[in-house]
Design a protein around this motif. Sequence first.
Motif, PDB file in Angstrom:
ATOM      1  N   ASP A   3      75.475  88.653  56.900  1.00  0.00           N
ATOM      2  CA  ASP A   3      75.807  87.703  57.957  1.00  0.00           C
ATOM      3  C   ASP A   3      74.617  87.410  58.864  1.00  0.00           C
ATOM      4  OD1 ASP A   3      78.375  87.326  57.106  1.00  0.00           O
ATOM      5  OD2 ASP A   3      79.249  88.779  58.473  1.00  0.00           O
ATOM      6  N   SER A   4      73.567  88.233  58.838  1.00  0.00           N
ATOM      7  CA  SER A   4      72.460  88.064  59.764  1.00  0.00           C
ATOM      8  C   SER A   4      71.652  86.801  59.499  1.00  0.00           C
ATOM      9  CB  SER A   4      71.541  89.290  59.718  1.00  0.00           C
ATOM     10  OG  SER A   4      70.965  89.414  58.440  1.00  0.00           O
ATOM     11  N   LYS A   5      71.701  86.261  58.314  1.00  0.00           N
ATOM     12  CA  LYS A   5      70.911  85.078  57.985  1.00  0.00           C
ATOM     13  C   LYS A   5      71.672  83.774  58.199  1.00  0.00           C
ATOM     14  CE  LYS A   5      68.032  87.502  54.677  1.00  0.00           C
ATOM     15  NZ  LYS A   5      67.533  87.527  53.303  1.00  0.00           N
ATOM     16  N   TRP A   6      72.935  83.818  58.480  1.00  0.00           N
ATOM     17  CA  TRP A   6      73.733  82.615  58.703  1.00  0.00           C
ATOM     18  C   TRP A   6      73.473  82.070  60.097  1.00  0.00           C
ATOM     19  CZ3 TRP A   6      76.250  80.161  54.917  1.00  0.00           C
ATOM     20  CH2 TRP A   6      76.537  80.875  53.753  1.00  0.00           C
ATOM     21  N   GLN A   7      73.338  80.752  60.215  1.00  0.00           N
ATOM     22  CA  GLN A   7      73.161  80.103  61.511  1.00  0.00           C
ATOM     23  C   GLN A   7      74.376  79.242  61.794  1.00  0.00           C
ATOM     24  OE1 GLN A   7      69.527  77.873  61.253  1.00  0.00           O
ATOM     25  NE2 GLN A   7      68.271  79.694  61.341  1.00  0.00           N
ATOM     26  N   LYS A   8      74.904  79.356  63.018  1.00  0.00           N
ATOM     27  CA  LYS A   8      76.062  78.560  63.413  1.00  0.00           C
ATOM     28  C   LYS A   8      75.610  77.212  63.955  1.00  0.00           C
ATOM     29  CE  LYS A   8      79.290  82.242  64.376  1.00  0.00           C
ATOM     30  NZ  LYS A   8      80.269  82.786  65.283  1.00  0.00           N
ATOM     31  N   SER A   9      76.452  76.226  63.772  1.00  0.00           N
ATOM     32  CA  SER A   9      76.197  74.904  64.326  1.00  0.00           C
ATOM     33  C   SER A   9      76.101  74.970  65.838  1.00  0.00           C
ATOM     34  CB  SER A   9      77.341  73.964  63.920  1.00  0.00           C
ATOM     35  OG  SER A   9      77.300  72.782  64.687  1.00  0.00           O
ATOM     36  N   SER A  10      75.285  74.112  66.410  1.00  0.00           N
ATOM     37  CA  SER A  10      75.188  74.035  67.871  1.00  0.00           C
ATOM     38  C   SER A  10      76.461  73.443  68.475  1.00  0.00           C
ATOM     39  CB  SER A  10      73.978  73.205  68.280  1.00  0.00           C
ATOM     40  OG  SER A  10      74.084  71.892  67.774  1.00  0.00           O
ATOM     41  N   PHE A  11      77.312  72.857  67.647  1.00  0.00           N
ATOM     42  CA  PHE A  11      78.583  72.288  68.112  1.00  0.00           C
ATOM     43  C   PHE A  11      79.734  73.279  67.982  1.00  0.00           C
ATOM     44  CE2 PHE A  11      76.038  68.582  67.081  1.00  0.00           C
ATOM     45  CZ  PHE A  11      76.215  67.810  68.217  1.00  0.00           C
ATOM     46  N   CYS A  12      79.436  74.519  67.661  1.00  0.00           N
ATOM     47  CA  CYS A  12      80.458  75.550  67.486  1.00  0.00           C
ATOM     48  C   CYS A  12      81.205  75.776  68.794  1.00  0.00           C
ATOM     49  CB  CYS A  12      79.790  76.840  67.041  1.00  0.00           C
ATOM     50  SG  CYS A  12      80.936  78.170  66.724  1.00  0.00           S
ATOM     51  N   GLY A  13      82.517  75.849  68.702  1.00  0.00           N
ATOM     52  CA  GLY A  13      83.340  76.090  69.887  1.00  0.00           C
ATOM     53  C   GLY A  13      83.209  77.513  70.388  1.00  0.00           C
ATOM     54  N   GLY A  14      83.743  77.779  71.539  1.00  0.00           N
ATOM     55  CA  GLY A  14      83.652  79.094  72.158  1.00  0.00           C
ATOM     56  C   GLY A  14      84.400  80.182  71.417  1.00  0.00           C
ATOM     57  N   GLY A  15      85.392  79.796  70.592  1.00  0.00           N
ATOM     58  CA  GLY A  15      86.180  80.789  69.877  1.00  0.00           C
ATOM     59  C   GLY A  15      85.415  81.526  68.800  1.00  0.00           C
ATOM     60  N   GLY A  16      84.399  80.903  68.245  1.00  0.00           N
ATOM     61  CA  GLY A  16      83.571  81.551  67.248  1.00  0.00           C
ATOM     62  C   GLY A  16      84.133  81.572  65.849  1.00  0.00           C
ATOM     63  N   ASN A  17      85.379  81.148  65.645  1.00  0.00           N
ATOM     64  CA  ASN A  17      85.968  81.158  64.310  1.00  0.00           C
ATOM     65  C   ASN A  17      86.253  79.750  63.812  1.00  0.00           C
ATOM     66  OD1 ASN A  17      86.102  83.340  62.702  1.00  0.00           O
ATOM     67  ND2 ASN A  17      88.246  83.805  63.070  1.00  0.00           N
ATOM     68  N   ASN A  18      85.638  78.765  64.404  1.00  0.00           N
ATOM     69  CA  ASN A  18      85.847  77.382  63.995  1.00  0.00           C
ATOM     70  C   ASN A  18      84.474  76.712  63.895  1.00  0.00           C
ATOM     71  OD1 ASN A  18      87.140  75.039  63.314  1.00  0.00           O
ATOM     72  ND2 ASN A  18      87.642  74.483  65.406  1.00  0.00           N
ATOM     73  N   CYS A  19      83.592  77.315  63.096  1.00  0.00           N
ATOM     74  CA  CYS A  19      82.196  76.891  63.057  1.00  0.00           C
ATOM     75  C   CYS A  19      81.738  76.603  61.635  1.00  0.00           C
ATOM     76  CB  CYS A  19      81.309  77.994  63.610  1.00  0.00           C
ATOM     77  SG  CYS A  19      81.741  78.505  65.265  1.00  0.00           S
ATOM     78  N   VAL A  20      80.782  75.706  61.533  1.00  0.00           N
ATOM     79  CA  VAL A  20      80.061  75.500  60.285  1.00  0.00           C
ATOM     80  C   VAL A  20      78.809  76.354  60.380  1.00  0.00           C
ATOM     81  CG1 VAL A  20      78.797  73.844  58.867  1.00  0.00           C
ATOM     82  CG2 VAL A  20      80.931  73.171  59.960  1.00  0.00           C
ATOM     83  N   GLU A  21      78.545  77.110  59.333  1.00  0.00           N
ATOM     84  CA  GLU A  21      77.368  77.965  59.297  1.00  0.00           C
ATOM     85  C   GLU A  21      76.547  77.627  58.060  1.00  0.00           C
ATOM     86  OE1 GLU A  21      79.281  81.947  61.289  1.00  0.00           O
ATOM     87  OE2 GLU A  21      79.485  81.702  59.127  1.00  0.00           O
ATOM     88  N   LEU A  22      75.226  77.804  58.152  1.00  0.00           N
ATOM     89  CA  LEU A  22      74.392  77.560  56.989  1.00  0.00           C
ATOM     90  C   LEU A  22      73.255  78.556  56.920  1.00  0.00           C
ATOM     91  CD1 LEU A  22      71.512  75.593  57.539  1.00  0.00           C
ATOM     92  CD2 LEU A  22      73.354  74.411  58.674  1.00  0.00           C
ATOM     93  N   ARG A  23      72.673  78.649  55.724  1.00  0.00           N
ATOM     94  CA  ARG A  23      71.532  79.514  55.501  1.00  0.00           C
ATOM     95  C   ARG A  23      70.741  79.015  54.303  1.00  0.00           C
ATOM     96  NH1 ARG A  23      73.168  85.326  53.230  1.00  0.00           N
ATOM     97  NH2 ARG A  23      71.075  85.276  52.439  1.00  0.00           N
ATOM     98  N   SER A  24      69.486  79.353  54.286  1.00  0.00           N
ATOM     99  CA  SER A  24      68.620  79.045  53.156  1.00  0.00           C
ATOM    100  C   SER A  24      68.676  80.217  52.190  1.00  0.00           C
ATOM    101  CB  SER A  24      67.196  78.819  53.659  1.00  0.00           C
ATOM    102  OG  SER A  24      66.334  78.577  52.585  1.00  0.00           O
ATOM    103  N   ASP A  25      68.806  79.905  50.912  1.00  0.00           N
ATOM    104  CA  ASP A  25      68.955  80.961  49.915  1.00  0.00           C
ATOM    105  C   ASP A  25      68.251  80.544  48.630  1.00  0.00           C
ATOM    106  OD1 ASP A  25      69.802  83.235  48.559  1.00  0.00           O
ATOM    107  OD2 ASP A  25      71.822  82.481  48.221  1.00  0.00           O
ATOM    108  N   ALA A  26      67.040  81.020  48.420  1.00  0.00           N
ATOM    109  CA  ALA A  26      66.268  80.748  47.198  1.00  0.00           C
ATOM    110  C   ALA A  26      66.118  79.250  46.931  1.00  0.00           C
ATOM    111  CB  ALA A  26      66.902  81.460  46.000  1.00  0.00           C
TER     112      ALA A  26
END
Length: 65
Positions: A3-26
């Motif tokens: 989970d440490s490499k995932w980045q949350k969207s800057s539009f993520c709500g305060g709840g933290g469980n309604n977010c789009v996350e992304l990461r670079s992988d190979a």
Amino acid sequence: MSDSKWQKSSFCGGGGNNCVELRSDAGAIRLRESEHPGQTIATTPAVLRALILSAKAGELDHLTH
């Protein structure tokens, strides 16, 4: 996947469980919803960039679900 490499969207709500996350992988970009971290989709940076630019330009506004 760590989970440490995932980045949350800057539009993520305060709840933290309604977010789009992304990461670079190979050289691929992986996306997931924080609500379902085990389910991911992969794409290339070029395809993701084209999608984001299309959305910002309003080219997807006519789509319905």
